[in-house]
Design an enzyme around this catalytic site. Structure first.
Site, PDB file in Angstrom:
ATOM      1  N   ASP A  59      -4.126 -15.019   4.553  1.00  0.00           N
ATOM      2  CA  ASP A  59      -3.226 -13.942   4.159  1.00  0.00           C
ATOM      3  C   ASP A  59      -3.721 -13.355   2.835  1.00  0.00           C
ATOM      4  O   ASP A  59      -3.705 -14.031   1.805  1.00  0.00           O
ATOM      5  CB  ASP A  59      -1.804 -14.511   4.014  1.00  0.00           C
ATOM      6  CG  ASP A  59      -0.779 -13.429   3.710  1.00  0.00           C
ATOM      7  OD1 ASP A  59      -1.157 -12.359   3.186  1.00  0.00           O
ATOM      8  OD2 ASP A  59       0.407 -13.665   3.989  1.00  0.00           O
ATOM      9  N   SER A 140      -6.965   5.388   0.423  1.00  0.00           N
ATOM     10  CA  SER A 140      -6.215   6.307   1.290  1.00  0.00           C
ATOM     11  C   SER A 140      -6.050   7.655   0.606  1.00  0.00           C
ATOM     12  O   SER A 140      -6.043   7.749  -0.625  1.00  0.00           O
ATOM     13  CB  SER A 140      -4.831   5.717   1.570  1.00  0.00           C
ATOM     14  OG  SER A 140      -4.002   6.676   2.164  1.00  0.00           O
ATOM     15  N   TYR A 153       2.761   2.450  -1.799  1.00  0.00           N
ATOM     16  CA  TYR A 153       1.434   2.509  -1.163  1.00  0.00           C
ATOM     17  C   TYR A 153       0.473   3.368  -1.983  1.00  0.00           C
ATOM     18  O   TYR A 153      -0.693   3.000  -2.201  1.00  0.00           O
ATOM     19  CB  TYR A 153       1.628   3.084   0.247  1.00  0.00           C
ATOM     20  CG  TYR A 153       0.416   3.124   1.123  1.00  0.00           C
ATOM     21  CD1 TYR A 153      -0.067   1.981   1.757  1.00  0.00           C
ATOM     22  CD2 TYR A 153      -0.240   4.336   1.373  1.00  0.00           C
ATOM     23  CE1 TYR A 153      -1.170   2.042   2.599  1.00  0.00           C
ATOM     24  CE2 TYR A 153      -1.339   4.400   2.214  1.00  0.00           C
ATOM     25  CZ  TYR A 153      -1.801   3.252   2.827  1.00  0.00           C
ATOM     26  OH  TYR A 153      -2.897   3.320   3.660  1.00  0.00           O
ATOM     27  N   ALA A 154       0.963   4.517  -2.475  1.00  0.00           N
ATOM     28  CA  ALA A 154       0.104   5.404  -3.282  1.00  0.00           C
ATOM     29  C   ALA A 154      -0.309   4.723  -4.580  1.00  0.00           C
ATOM     30  O   ALA A 154      -1.461   4.853  -5.028  1.00  0.00           O
ATOM     31  CB  ALA A 154       0.820   6.722  -3.569  1.00  0.00           C
ATOM     32  N   LYS A 157      -3.024   2.163  -3.640  1.00  0.00           N
ATOM     33  CA  LYS A 157      -4.306   2.768  -3.279  1.00  0.00           C
ATOM     34  C   LYS A 157      -4.920   3.531  -4.461  1.00  0.00           C
ATOM     35  O   LYS A 157      -6.147   3.561  -4.621  1.00  0.00           O
ATOM     36  CB  LYS A 157      -4.137   3.694  -2.063  1.00  0.00           C
ATOM     37  CG  LYS A 157      -3.709   2.974  -0.785  1.00  0.00           C
ATOM     38  CD  LYS A 157      -4.718   1.935  -0.314  1.00  0.00           C
ATOM     39  CE  LYS A 157      -4.428   1.458   1.101  1.00  0.00           C
ATOM     40  NZ  LYS A 157      -5.379   0.427   1.551  1.00  0.00           N
ATOM     41  N   ILE A 186      -5.545   8.410  10.592  1.00  0.00           N
ATOM     42  CA  ILE A 186      -6.456   7.813  11.571  1.00  0.00           C
ATOM     43  C   ILE A 186      -5.606   7.171  12.683  1.00  0.00           C
ATOM     44  O   ILE A 186      -4.559   6.577  12.380  1.00  0.00           O
ATOM     45  CB  ILE A 186      -7.336   6.722  10.905  1.00  0.00           C
ATOM     46  CG1 ILE A 186      -8.014   7.245   9.611  1.00  0.00           C
ATOM     47  CG2 ILE A 186      -8.364   6.159  11.883  1.00  0.00           C
ATOM     48  CD1 ILE A 186      -8.979   8.404   9.762  1.00  0.00           C
TER      49      ILE A 186
END
Ligand code: NAP
Length: 242
Positions: A59, A140, A153-154, A157, A186
């Site tokens: 993990d 991303s 998430y931003a 990344k 994607i």
């Protein structure tokens, strides 16, 4: 044996990267979290084309597990050389920040960003000694321009992109390159819940990208010939953002 470690190789972009790196002659360490059958399928596909690989589940969000599993593999394979590292495993958990729970922030940061630090630090040691390495981080579009609902998430990344640029400057003189790819939309499980029609309307190329198109760029950055490209972020987004 020259080896490549790809995190999150059981599905989607990571699977395509594993297959592509195996075709370049690398013995591929296919990491995954829980989807053993997906990872087995990646390995089967590699072997069908006479490539070689093995499964290495752990993990990536757990520092201890990384140290135990990857540390042990390196210890047991002193003759082998881990030349390529692709930090690909990732998750998203989208929600407006107003409603974001602590766990949603922490899980996404741990899986997408902390993993880079703990995995790369272990692998880097061997690359520094060999004076050769290729590190590719899967960032991303969200980490470049931000997207609503993705502050977690931003941030992860975007942090990964900044870390890529910093590490590239630290290890450049040791023959190690560190680059990032920044995919847009994607076709994988990650985008499975989004409306294809709405996404296509936002993409100049008028289609989603394929995992193989991302793997193609990763393979380019992983090649020996790309030794003068480092600290870069290559967008693979059908023209959405540059
Ligand atoms: P995906 O289809 O959801 O696959 C995710 C992969 O990551 C799986 O192999 C999964 O393993 C693994 N993984 C997730 N959490 C993990 C953990 N804690 N430890 C180990 N492995 C873990 O995702 P994808 O679309 O291929 O995305 C791959 C990367 O590209 C991610 O970093 C993602 O953020 C990035 N990306 C994707 C897109 C897109 O449009 N798809 C766009 C930009 C960036 P299991 O199968 O065992 O769960």
């Amino acid at each position: 044996m020259n080896c490549a470690l790809v995190t999150g190789g059981s599905r989607g972009i990571g699977k395509a990267i594993c297959i592509r790196l195996a075709s370049m002659g690398y013995h591929v360490l296919i990491n995954y979290k829980s989807n053993a059958s997906g990872a087995e399928d990646t390995l089967k596909t590699i072997r069908k084309s006479n490539g070689s690989g093995e499964l290495l589940p752990f993990d990536v969000s757990k520092r201890q597990e990384i140290g135990d599993t990857l540390g042990l593999w390196i210890e047991d394979h002193k003759e082998d050389s881990l030349e390529v590292l692709v930090n690909n495993a990732g998750i998203k958990d989208d929600v407006l920040m107003m409603w974001m729970k602590d766990e949603q922030w922490e899980n996404v940061l741990r899986t997408n960003l902390d993993s880079f630090f703990y995995i790369t630090r272990i692998v880097l040691n061997g690359m520094l000694l060999k004076k050769y390495g290729r590190i590719i981080n899967v960032a991303s579009l969200s980490g470049q321009k931000g997207l609503p609902g993705q502050t977690n998430y931003a941030a992860a990344k975007g942090g990964l992109i900044a870390a890529t640029k910093s590490l590239a400057q630290e290890v450049g003189r040791r023959g190690i390159t560190v680059n990032a790819v920044a995919p847009g939309f994607i076709s994988t499980d990650m985008t499975g819940s989004l409306s294809e029609k709405e996404m296509k309307a936002l993409i100049p190329a008028n289609r989603l990208g394929t995992p193989e198109e991302v793997a193609h760029v990763v393979a380019f950055l992983a090649s020996h010939e790309s030794g003068y490209i480092t600290g870069e972020v290559i967008s693979i987004n059908g023209g959405m953002y540059s």
